[in-house]
Structures are given as C-alpha cells and as structure tokens.
Design an enzyme around this catalytic site. Sequence first.
Site, PDB file in Angstrom:
ATOM      1  N   ARG A  10      10.142  54.319 -24.378  1.00  0.00           N
ATOM      2  CA  ARG A  10      11.039  55.389 -23.945  1.00  0.00           C
ATOM      3  C   ARG A  10      11.387  56.302 -25.107  1.00  0.00           C
ATOM      4  NH1 ARG A  10       9.238  53.617 -20.273  1.00  0.00           N
ATOM      5  NH2 ARG A  10      10.166  52.718 -18.414  1.00  0.00           N
ATOM      6  N   HIS A  12      10.767  62.049 -15.010  1.00  0.00           N
ATOM      7  CA  HIS A  12       9.347  61.891 -15.297  1.00  0.00           C
ATOM      8  C   HIS A  12       8.903  62.889 -16.362  1.00  0.00           C
ATOM      9  CE1 HIS A  12       8.068  58.875 -12.476  1.00  0.00           C
ATOM     10  NE2 HIS A  12       8.479  59.546 -11.408  1.00  0.00           N
ATOM     11  N   CYS A  63       9.467  58.546 -20.422  1.00  0.00           N
ATOM     12  CA  CYS A  63       8.412  57.691 -20.970  1.00  0.00           C
ATOM     13  C   CYS A  63       7.721  58.348 -22.162  1.00  0.00           C
ATOM     14  CB  CYS A  63       7.373  57.395 -19.895  1.00  0.00           C
ATOM     15  SG  CYS A  63       8.042  56.439 -18.532  1.00  0.00           S
TER      16      CYS A  63
END
Length: 157
Positions: A144, A61, A135
């Site tokens: 991405r 993340h 991300c």
Amino acid sequence: LTTPAPDPSQAYAVFRIPRLHLRVPVAEGVGRRSVLNKGYVGHYPGTGQPGGAGNFALAGHRNSHGEPFRYVDRLVPGDTVRVETRSAVYTYAVDRTLRQTSARDSGVIARVPRSSVRPAFGYTAPGHYLTLTTCTPEYTSRYRLVVWGKLVSARPR
C-alpha cells in the site's frame, strides 16, 4: 461542522484534488463490489468523518474501475485535497507520504495514523487527519501507498 456516518455503500461526499484534476464521489465502505469497483473512493468504516477529530481514511483503486487514486503518488507537501458534503467543504493539506507498506498495516488508518510496520512514518498526537490508501506498485495489490494530510479549513456551504 462534522458529517454524520452515512449508510453503507452510499455516496455522501465529493472528493477533489485540484492539482490532479480529480473529482470523484466518496461512498461509505471499502468493499470492492459495493464501492471501489463502482469507481468511488471508499471511506474506511470506523474512521473519522470529514472535518471531525481523528482520521478520515479513504481507499481508492489505482489502476482499474476509474482509477481515482492513479496519481496520488505525485502529491507533495502543501497540495490541497477537498471534501465537499451537503453541509460543508473541508480542505486538507498533504504533508506526508509512505511510499510502501504492508497491505495489512492497519496503523495507517488509526485515529492517530502511524505505520505499525514502519513506525517512523505517521503522527504521534491527536488531530484532524486525512489518509489516502491505494495499491503499489502499480498493477499489483502487494503493498500500500499512503498519503496523509491535515485539516486546514472547514467552511459551511
């Protein structure tokens, strides 16, 4: 000196980026609930293991759940990344970045990583690769960001 495949959702290594002062566990899988939302960096099943031939591909993340990959966009060629397992320490050197690609660009985690969306980015020959995916832009999951490196050392613990 390669690491065997671990059980799903199990943490089995420590991932370090010295320049970013990052130290985080690596777990098997990239499921949100089972791995990523726990703050782990997740290993893409079916990709190589630390130190092995092929592509050791990881996801993390960027803006939640510990945001381990918050600053991977700041990595530059030559920065080191370490993966520590029970049996060895593997060091990779960053050498390429793909600032934006489709979230479905599976070529970036292939055995020889190469973007299927932007084929000028990636590699053309077998090797010992590391791929980091997260991300981008920040606070979205639309695209991405990909950072690649190559194995430069493997030493037993």
